[in-house]
Design an enzyme around this catalytic site. Structure first.
Site, short mmCIF file in Angstrom:
data_model
loop_
_atom_site.label_atom_id
_atom_site.label_comp_id
_atom_site.label_asym_id
_atom_site.label_seq_id
_atom_site.Cartn_x
_atom_site.Cartn_y
_atom_site.Cartn_z
CD GLU A 38 11.72 -14.74 6.23
OE1 GLU A 38 10.80 -15.49 5.91
OE2 GLU A 38 11.56 -13.54 6.53
NE ARG A 59 13.49 -38.56 11.96
CZ ARG A 59 12.20 -38.87 11.97
NH1 ARG A 59 11.35 -38.16 12.67
NH2 ARG A 59 11.76 -39.87 11.26
CG ASP A 83 11.71 -9.41 10.61
OD1 ASP A 83 11.20 -10.43 11.09
OD2 ASP A 83 11.65 -9.12 9.40
N GLY A 131 12.87 -13.41 9.30
CA GLY A 131 14.06 -12.57 9.36
C GLY A 131 14.64 -12.51 7.96
CB THR A 152 9.47 -5.04 12.45
OG1 THR A 152 10.14 -6.26 12.11
CG2 THR A 152 10.50 -4.13 13.07
N GLY A 189 0.80 -1.22 0.00
CA GLY A 189 0.00 0.00 0.00
C GLY A 189 0.82 1.27 0.00
O1 F6P Z 1 8.91 -7.96 7.84
C1 F6P Z 1 8.52 -8.92 8.74
C2 F6P Z 1 8.44 -10.26 8.12
O2 F6P Z 1 8.09 -11.03 9.21
C3 F6P Z 1 9.69 -10.80 7.44
O3 F6P Z 1 10.62 -11.40 8.28
C4 F6P Z 1 9.10 -11.77 6.47
O4 F6P Z 1 9.95 -12.02 5.39
C5 F6P Z 1 7.88 -11.06 6.05
O5 F6P Z 1 7.42 -10.36 7.16
C6 F6P Z 1 6.82 -11.95 5.48
O6 F6P Z 1 5.74 -11.16 5.15
P1 F6P Z 1 4.47 -11.62 4.34
O7 F6P Z 1 4.61 -13.06 3.98
O8 F6P Z 1 3.34 -11.38 5.26
O9 F6P Z 1 4.44 -10.74 3.18
#
Ligand code: F6P
Length: 359
Positions: free
Chosen positions: A234, A174, A139, A182, A137, A74
């Site tokens: 991630e 395992r 993050d 992140g 956030t 947005g």
């Molecule tokens: O910005 C926060 C966050 O949690 C990131 O770590 C992640 O990549 C993203 O949001 C995922 O956002 P969405 O899937 O909701 O677009």
């Protein structure tokens, strides 16, 4: 005095607590409060602008999500629009937004968002809108504030997963690889991994070498610890490589990252011969009740945002600089992105206690 509140970008537990505290603080001063629905869509005629009263915010402090809804597509300066031939383009609707805010008699806007939303807030401020930012956030990657609300809840969600993975990993000898959020910053992986005593933590700030990761797992085997827990942000990536991406993104959306856990599980299994499984925690980290810490921080931020408006601190963001909530220029917070410092004591302690960063 009439103020408006909007929530933008990905949601984070605590948004409703900010809204509640800001609305009550404003209403108790005799101010009117409006809620802009779905980011800025409400001010662009694509959604509603609603009155926010004492009744609207009753009983919401403990609820995840946002009663105002949100979007990460947005940006009014790059608003998605469909042209006559059906193609999606981006247009600048910021002038329209500022004009609509003026027409509604909005004296100031509290905008609650992460670095992307705060960047938009800064641009709107430069276009004449009186904005106060509230950093949000999971993050924890906004500079100028010790932490953002939502982060503690996300860390606790990840921690609970790590605790559960430990017991099943140990039963089966395992390797379990957990992927946490992140995209650019590894705070969730680092904090949950250290608190949860993971064996390997992979974060974007420290590119990894898969052989080093496997070396750690083999060393544990030799020591009679036949299971391992790997926590990967991630956005983590190998030395000389790039982050894992998850297919197509929608117009106006940041590139989706993810898939690292499964890639790592396969690579570790191929190299060590150990049975590996992966789990993506995903949006579980964004949902649910905010922890007490996040609820309190969010409430403090909401109250401080209203005080900032009363003091005329526009173009500023509320921030935690313990033990106080302060106001700092949004531009200052945006100047340097916040990332894990590889020399930070949490990283040093992690290494000292035997956690590998794969480097
Ligand atoms: O910005 C926060 C966050 O949690 C990131 O770590 C992640 O990549 C993203 O949001 C995922 O956002 P969405 O899937 O909701 O677009």
């Amino acid at each position: 005095m009439r103020i408006a509140i909007s929530t933008g970008g990905g949601d984070a537990p605590g948004l409703n607590a900010v809204i509640r505290a800001a609305v009550l603080s404003a209403v108790n001063r005799g101010w009117d409060v409006l809620g802009v629905k779905r980011g800025y869509a409400g001010l662009l005629g694509e959604d509603e602008v609603i009155p926010l009263t004492r009744e609207s915010v009753r009983g919401i402090a403990h609820l995840g999500g946002t009663i105002l809804r949100t979007t990460n597509r947005g940006d009014p300066f790059h608003y998605p629009a469909r042209s006559a031939d059906g193609a999606v383009t981006e247009i600048d609707r910021s002038g329209e937004l500022v004009a609509r805010a003026q027409a509604l008699g909005i004296d100031a806007l509290i905008t609650i968002g992460g670095d992307g939303s705060l960047r938009i807030a800064q641009q709107l401020f430069e276009r004449g809108l009186k904005v106060v930012g509230v950093p949000k956030t999971i993050d924890n990657d906004v500079s100028g504030t010790i932490t953002t609300f939502g982060f503690d809840t996300a860390v606790n969600t990840a921690l609970e997963a790590i605790d559960k993975l430990h017991t099943t990993a140990e039963s089966h000898d395992r390797v379990l690889v957990l992927e946490v959020m992140g995209r650019h910053a590894g705070f969730i992986a680092l904090h949950s991994g250290v608190a949860g005593t993971a064996d390997v933590i992979l974060i974007p700030e420290i590119p990894y070498d898969i052989d080093k990761v496997c070396e750690k797992i083999r060393a544990r085997d030799r020591a009679g610890r036949y299971f391992s827990i790997v926590v990967a942000a991630e956005g983590a990536f190998p030395i000389g490589g790039g982050e894992s991406s998850l297919g197509e993104s929608l117009p106006g959306e940041e590139r989706r990252v993810g898939g690292i856990a499964e890639k790592l599980a396969r690579a570790i299994q191929a190299r060590t011969g150990k049975e590996c499984r992966s789990l993506v925690l995903g949006h579980l980290q964004r949902g649910g009740m905010p922890t007490g810490y996040d609820r309190l921080l969010a409430t403090r931020f909401g109250g401080a945002a209203v005080r900032a408006i009363a003091a005329g601190c526009f173009g500023q963001m509320v921030a935690l600089q313990s033990p106080h909530i302060v106001c700092i220029p949004i531009a200052e917070a945006l100047a340097t992105p916040k990332r894990v410092d590889p020399g930070h004591d949490v990283v040093m302690t992690a290494r000292a206690t035997g956690i590998s960063f794969g480097d």
